[in-house]
Design a protein around this motif. Structure first.
Motif, PDB file in Angstrom:
ATOM      1  N   GLY A  53       0.639  -1.339   0.238  1.00 39.95           N
ATOM      2  CA  GLY A  53      -0.008   0.105   0.001  1.00 39.95           C
ATOM      3  C   GLY A  53       0.795   1.199  -0.256  1.00 39.95           C
ATOM      4  O   GLY A  53       0.395   2.101  -0.828  1.00 39.95           O
ATOM      5  N   VAL A  54       1.845   1.238   0.756  1.00 33.91           N
ATOM      6  CA  VAL A  54       2.847   2.366   0.691  1.00 33.91           C
ATOM      7  C   VAL A  54       3.520   2.648  -0.394  1.00 33.91           C
ATOM      8  O   VAL A  54       3.483   3.788  -1.084  1.00 33.91           O
ATOM      9  CB  VAL A  54       3.997   2.118   1.844  1.00 33.91           C
ATOM     10  N   ALA A  57       0.662   3.932  -2.942  1.00 29.26           N
ATOM     11  CA  ALA A  57       0.461   5.293  -2.639  1.00 29.26           C
ATOM     12  C   ALA A  57       1.514   6.383  -3.056  1.00 29.26           C
ATOM     13  O   ALA A  57       1.450   7.347  -3.674  1.00 29.26           O
ATOM     14  CB  ALA A  57       0.098   5.450  -0.987  1.00 29.26           C
ATOM     15  N   ARG A  65      -4.252   9.629  -3.996  1.00 32.91           N
ATOM     16  CA  ARG A  65      -3.784   8.811  -3.023  1.00 32.91           C
ATOM     17  C   ARG A  65      -5.037   8.123  -2.056  1.00 32.91           C
ATOM     18  O   ARG A  65      -4.806   7.123  -1.639  1.00 32.91           O
ATOM     19  CB  ARG A  65      -2.761   9.565  -2.122  1.00 32.91           C
ATOM     20  N   GLY A  66      -5.783   9.289  -1.633  1.00 36.64           N
ATOM     21  CA  GLY A  66      -6.946   8.602  -0.832  1.00 36.64           C
ATOM     22  C   GLY A  66      -7.872   7.777  -1.536  1.00 36.64           C
ATOM     23  O   GLY A  66      -8.216   6.757  -0.849  1.00 36.64           O
ATOM     24  N   SER A  69      -6.011   4.483  -1.885  1.00 37.49           N
ATOM     25  CA  SER A  69      -5.868   3.813  -0.944  1.00 37.49           C
ATOM     26  C   SER A  69      -7.264   2.967  -0.236  1.00 37.49           C
ATOM     27  O   SER A  69      -7.313   1.989   0.256  1.00 37.49           O
ATOM     28  CB  SER A  69      -5.020   4.596   0.515  1.00 37.49           C
ATOM     29  N   LEU A  72      -8.012  -0.027  -2.682  1.00 39.23           N
ATOM     30  CA  LEU A  72      -6.943  -0.892  -2.639  1.00 39.23           C
ATOM     31  C   LEU A  72      -7.430  -2.442  -2.274  1.00 39.23           C
ATOM     32  O   LEU A  72      -6.964  -3.186  -3.070  1.00 39.23           O
ATOM     33  CB  LEU A  72      -5.672  -0.329  -2.037  1.00 39.23           C
TER      34      LEU A  72
END
Length: 134
Positions: A53-54, A57, A65-66, A69, A72
């Protein structure tokens, strides 16, 4: 242990841990060895879930990004749905040992690909640093 590694390097390490864990599952049928194998597999899963996830993002635009995330997990599950049917048919035709070997191959390919991507991004960032100094 991976705090000094970038996300791609950590994902490659996760792939190697999957290979080791699944290799132990295939190679040794004893119960104590299965617990040892699942230690590697658990470590790989934790590393994969915390770093994937990092990485995604960090590679996406800041404005998205929001949303990325937030979706995902849904995207991952939709992508995994066909694999359950594929692996069921594969196991039915070729057996469990062949399925584990296929998974080991896929994990090896993923680990190697993450490592190559890490090297490519490292080389690109070094070239950018050289260009910005000149």
């Amino acid at each position: 242990m991976t705090s000094n590694h970038c996300e791609l390097n950590s994902l490659a390490i996760s792939g190697v841990l999957f290979v080791v864990g699944y290799g132990l599952v295939v190679s040794y049928a004893t119960i104590p060895m299965q617990f040892f194998a699942w230690f590697f597999l658990s470590a790989a899963e934790v590393l994969l879930l915390t770093k994937e996830g990092v990485y995604i993002a960090n590679q996406s635009p800041a404005s998205h990004r929001g949303r990325i995330s937030g979706t995902l997990l849904t995207i991952r599950n939709i992508g995994l749905m066909p694999t359950y049917m594929f692996m069921g048919a594969f196991i039915q035709d070729f057996g469990y040992e062949s399925a584990w070997i296929l998974i080991i191959g896929a994990s090896s390919l993923a680990a190697f690909s993450f490592w190559l991507l890490y090297l490519q991004q490292k080389r690109a960032s070094q070239l950018n640093k050289i260009e910005s100094v000149s």
